[in-house]
Design a protein around this motif. Structure first.
Motif, short mmCIF file in Angstrom:
data_model
loop_
_atom_site.label_atom_id
_atom_site.label_comp_id
_atom_site.label_asym_id
_atom_site.label_seq_id
_atom_site.Cartn_x
_atom_site.Cartn_y
_atom_site.Cartn_z
N MET A 1 0.85 -1.21 0.00
CA MET A 1 0.00 0.00 0.00
C MET A 1 0.88 1.26 0.00
N GLU A 18 -5.08 -3.45 6.27
CA GLU A 18 -3.90 -3.00 5.50
C GLU A 18 -3.55 -1.56 5.83
N GLU A 19 -4.59 -0.73 5.96
CA GLU A 19 -4.34 0.69 6.28
C GLU A 19 -3.74 0.83 7.67
N SER A 21 -1.92 -1.42 9.25
CA SER A 21 -0.52 -1.88 9.19
C SER A 21 0.37 -0.81 8.56
N PHE A 22 -0.15 -0.15 7.54
CA PHE A 22 0.61 0.91 6.86
C PHE A 22 0.91 2.07 7.82
#
Ligand code: CP
Length: 312
Positions: A1, A18-19, A21-22
């Motif tokens: 990402m 995912e966001e 983790s980013f």
């Protein structure tokens, strides 16, 4: 990402795995900057951030300010008590007037659940929720995730127990969403009168017995008793009784795992939620949470403003 999908940080409910983790990975890079002798870097030079705090705060307000300064953004803070809110100005009028001065981000803490969401519909600046009523405190949950991941090297598969006023706690609501989204299992514990009507809907198990709730926990998080949100009728007989039944003290220590970590969002009511020996003990990561709070908020600014730069 490569960038955040979210244009605002309104709640963990709006962020995918995912966001999250980013953001955590970006926060790790930001923490590395914080460990340098010179803690200031230039990427947000020329950007302006306004902190709008309608409720008291030490950690959140200061770390949002420090995060902005370390990234070279200009930051100003206003408190409701010294603003024209005391003259009767509405939240939306206040925000529109602030927006007329062209800030890039408005950080808001407000006693009304949904206030940051409402602002995001009325102003063009990016909005970060720094805690809204009993709803969410997303940057707190992100710094909690960072602290746990830093300690254990993972979040997935861990057992997290949150103790206290689950019904009124925006920290609990964001943390339950955040930890379950990242693969941990969450148990909540506290007086029955402080449990939300449907805790299962939040994704947490309920255990009203403290010893059972903490026995297998890798993470024990005590919450502050939020006296300001309890109303006239206290949901427990006395602070002494609360401390006896739900406080984490040396008396309860034998039931904790040896390698458990003890967390608390602060401010602590010492001797109520946590005894001083536990709050300051070797298993406590409470001050690491505070350090990570600056790194997470640097990450949020960087990612939101990178997105703004990309879209002009
Ligand atoms: N954790 C937290 O929100 O603390 P403050 O109220 O001091 O910001």
């Amino acid at each position: 990402m490569g960038k955040l999908k979210a244009r605002h940080i309104l709640g963990i409910a709006h962020l995918g795995m995912e966001e999250i983790s980013f953001i955590l990975d970006t926060a790790v890079s930001m923490k590395e900057i914080m460990e340098r002798p010179i803690k200031k870097v230039p990427p947000l030079r020329g950007k302006t951030i306004v902190n709008l705090f309608f409720e008291p705060s030490t950690r959140t307000k200061l770390s949002f300010e420090l995060a902005a300064k370390r990234l070279s953004a200009d930051t100003v803070s206003i408190a409701a008590s010294t603003s024209s809110v005391v003259k009767g100005e509405t939240l939306i009028d206040t925000a529109r007037n602030i927006e007329a001065m062209r800030p890039d981000i408005i950080v808001i803490r407000h006693s009304m659940s949904g206030a940051p969401y409402m602002l995001s519909r009325h102003v063009g600046s990016a909005i970060i929720n720094a805690g809204d009523g009993t709803n969410e405190h997303p940057s707190q949950a992100l710094l909690d995730l960072m602290t746990v991941r830093e300690h254990f090297g993972r979040i997935d598969g861990l057992k997290v127990t949150i103790i206290g006023d689950i019904a009124h706690s925006r920290v609990a609501h964001s943390d339950i969403l955040a930890f379950t989204r990242m693969g941990a299992s969450v148990t909540v514990c506290g007086p029955a009168t402080m449990m939300p009507p449907e805790p299962g809907e939040l994704g947490a198990k309920v255990c009203l017995d403290l010893k059972d709730a903490i026995r297998d926990a890798d993470v024990v998080m005590a919450l502050r008793i939020q006296k300001e949100r309890l109303g006239r009728l206290s949901p427990f007989p006395s602070e002494r009784e609360y401390a006896d039944r739900f406080g984490i003290s040396t008396a309860i220590e034998p039931y904790l795992k040896k390698d458990v970590i003890i967390m608390h969002p602060g401010p602590i009511n010492r001797g109520v939620e946590l005894s001083p020996e536990i709050a300051d003990g070797i298993n406590s990561v409470i001050l690491k949470q505070v350090t990570n709070g600056v790194a997470v908020r640097m990450a949020l600014y960087t990612l939101l403003l990178a997105d703004l730069q990309e879209h002009g």
